[in-house]
Design an enzyme around this catalytic site. Sequence first.
Site, PDB file in Angstrom:
ATOM      1  N   GLU A 170       0.797  -1.225   0.000  1.00 55.42           N
ATOM      2  CA  GLU A 170       0.000   0.000   0.000  1.00 55.42           C
ATOM      3  C   GLU A 170       0.833   1.280   0.000  1.00 55.42           C
ATOM      4  O   GLU A 170       0.298   2.369   0.089  1.00 55.42           O
ATOM      5  CB  GLU A 170      -0.963   0.046   1.197  1.00 55.42           C
ATOM      6  CG  GLU A 170      -1.945  -1.091   1.278  1.00 55.42           C
ATOM      7  CD  GLU A 170      -2.842  -0.995   2.504  1.00 55.42           C
ATOM      8  OE1 GLU A 170      -3.060   0.122   3.026  1.00 55.42           O
ATOM      9  OE2 GLU A 170      -3.336  -2.051   2.957  1.00 55.42           O
ATOM     10  N   GLY A 171       2.157   1.178  -0.030  1.00 57.21           N
ATOM     11  CA  GLY A 171       3.010   2.354   0.081  1.00 57.21           C
ATOM     12  C   GLY A 171       3.429   2.656   1.507  1.00 57.21           C
ATOM     13  O   GLY A 171       4.002   3.714   1.777  1.00 57.21           O
TER      14      GLY A 171
END
Length: 354
Positions: free
Chosen positions: A317-318
């Site tokens: 998701e970063g």
Amino acid sequence: MTKAELDNRKILPLEDSWYRRVKEKLDGIAKPLDGLGKFEHLIAQIGAIEKTTKISIQKKAVLVMCADNGVVEEQVSQSGKEVTLAVAKAMGVNNSSVGKMAAVAGVDVVPVDIGIDTDEVIPGVLPRKVAKGTKNFAKEPAMTEEEVLKAIETGIQLVQQCHREGYEILATGEMGIGNTTTSTAVAAALLDLEVEQVTGKGAGLTDEALKRKCRVIEEAIEKYSLRDADAFTILKTVGGLDIAGLTGVFIGAAIEQIPVVIDGVISAVAALLAETLCKGAVNYMIPSHKSRELAETVIMKKLHLDPVLDADMALGEGTGAVMMISLLDVALGVYLQGASFANFEIEQYKRYEE
């Protein structure tokens, strides 16, 4: 954007003079020379990108590309594609892992539907759908040339929009069940690696399922003769819309001259593609963490980048890139606010040539 336009993109080199000026300022702060370790190089790199010694990364965002992958039909993932939509919905209301971490780090989360297999308009998620997921590359190429170009162009345009809105640093993230399969397939073909040596268990696979994942990747590489193919063909054949979109983000960051932080293996593959397609893009990239996925280590070496964090993270998701931005903020506190040797009335350390 056409393929010819992509091929002819020119990336401006960084100016060494700005890098040296920032390093000189770092040396003048009351601390041991190179006391901030890897952060000293990264701070100087950001200064060279921004062309200033008055570095600022106050306004920051993480661009999270969300897309489905047809290859999940081959049972290469523990979860089904419905999870992509569920997590994207959570991102839209800042209720996923990256949303919670970004809130602490002061990073805006920008989730993007670049290829989720749904007709829903998801609240809080930018609608930039190129296609409703990719095709199953075990049976046919994942994307058409037009889809790949549109996804790359979307990534570039998002960076341009962020630049207009005053963002000073970007992070990369993704969400898409099956994307460790697509990213590993791209990496193995592009770097001519043995599939078994760079394929991990993703979000969690049995040993038997891991063997199946390796077999699906290897068979696709052989079927399409990808070890002799160019980067664009490899991306089109076994990649994903999220990877193509992130490739555009890295190219866009280099065009707009904004520092961009790499997350884990999926965005690392996109970073490698961006540098392969547009030489010099790597100069605008900042590594974050050493991913649990095996291919990421090889990619970082190929790009001559050195991840700072080694925490065995595999959250996606970063999240790793967001965590890295928070550390950059802390390190910049020393650079921007640190006292000089003169403040303490002591002699500055000298740098001797080795």
